[in-house]
Design a protein around this motif. Structure first.
Motif, PDB file in Angstrom:
ATOM      1  N   ALA A  23      51.556  41.991  46.830  1.00 46.60           N
ATOM      2  CA  ALA A  23      51.543  40.940  47.850  1.00 46.60           C
ATOM      3  C   ALA A  23      51.974  41.484  49.206  1.00 46.60           C
ATOM      4  O   ALA A  23      51.440  41.088  50.249  1.00 46.60           O
ATOM      5  CB  ALA A  23      52.454  39.790  47.428  1.00 46.60           C
ATOM      6  N   HIS A  46      51.686  31.972  48.920  1.00 48.70           N
ATOM      7  CA  HIS A  46      52.446  32.778  47.967  1.00 48.70           C
ATOM      8  C   HIS A  46      53.771  32.115  47.606  1.00 48.70           C
ATOM      9  O   HIS A  46      54.313  32.338  46.515  1.00 48.70           O
ATOM     10  CB  HIS A  46      52.710  34.164  48.560  1.00 48.70           C
ATOM     11  CG  HIS A  46      53.080  35.200  47.542  1.00 48.70           C
ATOM     12  ND1 HIS A  46      54.378  35.373  47.116  1.00 48.70           N
ATOM     13  CD2 HIS A  46      52.327  36.091  46.859  1.00 48.70           C
ATOM     14  CE1 HIS A  46      54.404  36.353  46.217  1.00 48.70           C
ATOM     15  NE2 HIS A  46      53.183  36.787  46.041  1.00 48.70           N
ATOM     16  N   ASP A  50      56.269  31.889  44.183  1.00 51.13           N
ATOM     17  CA  ASP A  50      57.684  32.260  44.224  1.00 51.13           C
ATOM     18  C   ASP A  50      58.559  31.173  43.609  1.00 51.13           C
ATOM     19  O   ASP A  50      59.480  31.450  42.832  1.00 51.13           O
ATOM     20  CB  ASP A  50      58.119  32.500  45.678  1.00 51.13           C
ATOM     21  CG  ASP A  50      57.429  33.698  46.307  1.00 51.13           C
ATOM     22  OD1 ASP A  50      56.976  34.579  45.563  1.00 51.13           O
ATOM     23  OD2 ASP A  50      57.342  33.735  47.549  1.00 51.13           O
ATOM     24  N   GLY A 116      50.415  34.575  44.320  1.00 53.72           N
ATOM     25  CA  GLY A 116      51.741  34.155  43.870  1.00 53.72           C
ATOM     26  C   GLY A 116      51.761  33.611  42.462  1.00 53.72           C
ATOM     27  O   GLY A 116      52.647  33.946  41.671  1.00 53.72           O
ATOM     28  N   GLY A 122      55.904  38.372  38.311  1.00 47.45           N
ATOM     29  CA  GLY A 122      56.742  37.409  38.998  1.00 47.45           C
ATOM     30  C   GLY A 122      57.920  36.956  38.167  1.00 47.45           C
ATOM     31  O   GLY A 122      59.068  36.926  38.637  1.00 47.45           O
TER      32      GLY A 122
END
Length: 213
Positions: A23, A46, A50, A116, A122
């Motif tokens: 990213a 994004h 998150d 994201g 993540g």
């Protein structure tokens, strides 16, 4: 709620965004090539991912059941193909018009949203980061604290986004990018394909039942 817990959540969110990855490279190309506004739209999209991954990480930290590995393997597969497509597009990019940038993202918000939400790293990165920075106040962690922790994390995400947008939109960064655009875009494309191979390498064994328990 102890102040150390709030500070830990803020710093975890801040570092989670500032850690370089796919990213960050995409933001560099969009922001330096198309300006701060396009970069801001990318980061707004994004931000959804998150919040999703940090929320799951915080839920896991306070003792809830985590999502099964199949979901993350499936996301890893999707993300691998998506990163491969972006990498291939970057390596073979050509200006669409005279004087236009080599690689132009027409819908930066959508690109950021997909980046994201489909990022297979993540969750584990968020889990590791938040665990490291809030573990010292583990005794104060409970489900009632989640709304406040997510709110503080949101502030941390936005702060990190502002920092990154400010950097990639700076004149010196944009001039450097313009001077070496072709090389930067090509190298970024190769890196994206490398990230894609890594994502597929980790996701495929789990989906095929080859991963050892």
């Amino acid at each position: 709620m102890p102040l150390s817990l709030l500070v830990g959540a803020f710093l975890a969110a801040l570092f989670y965004v500032l850690i370089p990855g796919p990213a960050f490279l995409q933001l560099l190309g969009i922001g330096a090539g198309q300006g701060r506004k396009a970069g801001a739209f990318f980061m707004m999209g994004h931000l959804v991912g998150d919040l999703v991954w940090s929320g799951l990480a915080l839920v896991a930290i306070v003792g809830a059941k985590t999502i099964g590995t199949f979901v993350f393997d499936l996301l890893g597969l999707a993300c691998g193909f998506y990163l491969a497509w972006i990498g291939w597009s970057a390596v073979n990019a050509k200006p669409k018009a005279e004087g236009q940038g080599l690689l132009v993202v027409e819908r930066p918000f959508r690109r950021g949203l997909i980046f994201g939400v489909t990022n297979p790293k993540g969750y584990p990165v968020a889990l590791a980061t938040f665990t490291a920075l809030v573990a010292g106040s583990a005794s104060a962690l409970d489900f009632q604290a989640l709304p406040m922790l997510l709110s503080v994390s949101f502030v941390g995400f936005v702060t990190a986004d502002i920092i990154l947008i400010g950097i990639i939109g700076a004149g010196v960064v944009r001039r450097f990018y313009r001077a070496h655009e072709r090389l930067i875009v090509r190298c970024s494309g190769v890196l994206f394909m490398g990230f894609a191979v890594q994502a597929l390498w980790h996701a495929t064994p789990g989906l095929l039942g080859w991963r050892k328990a």
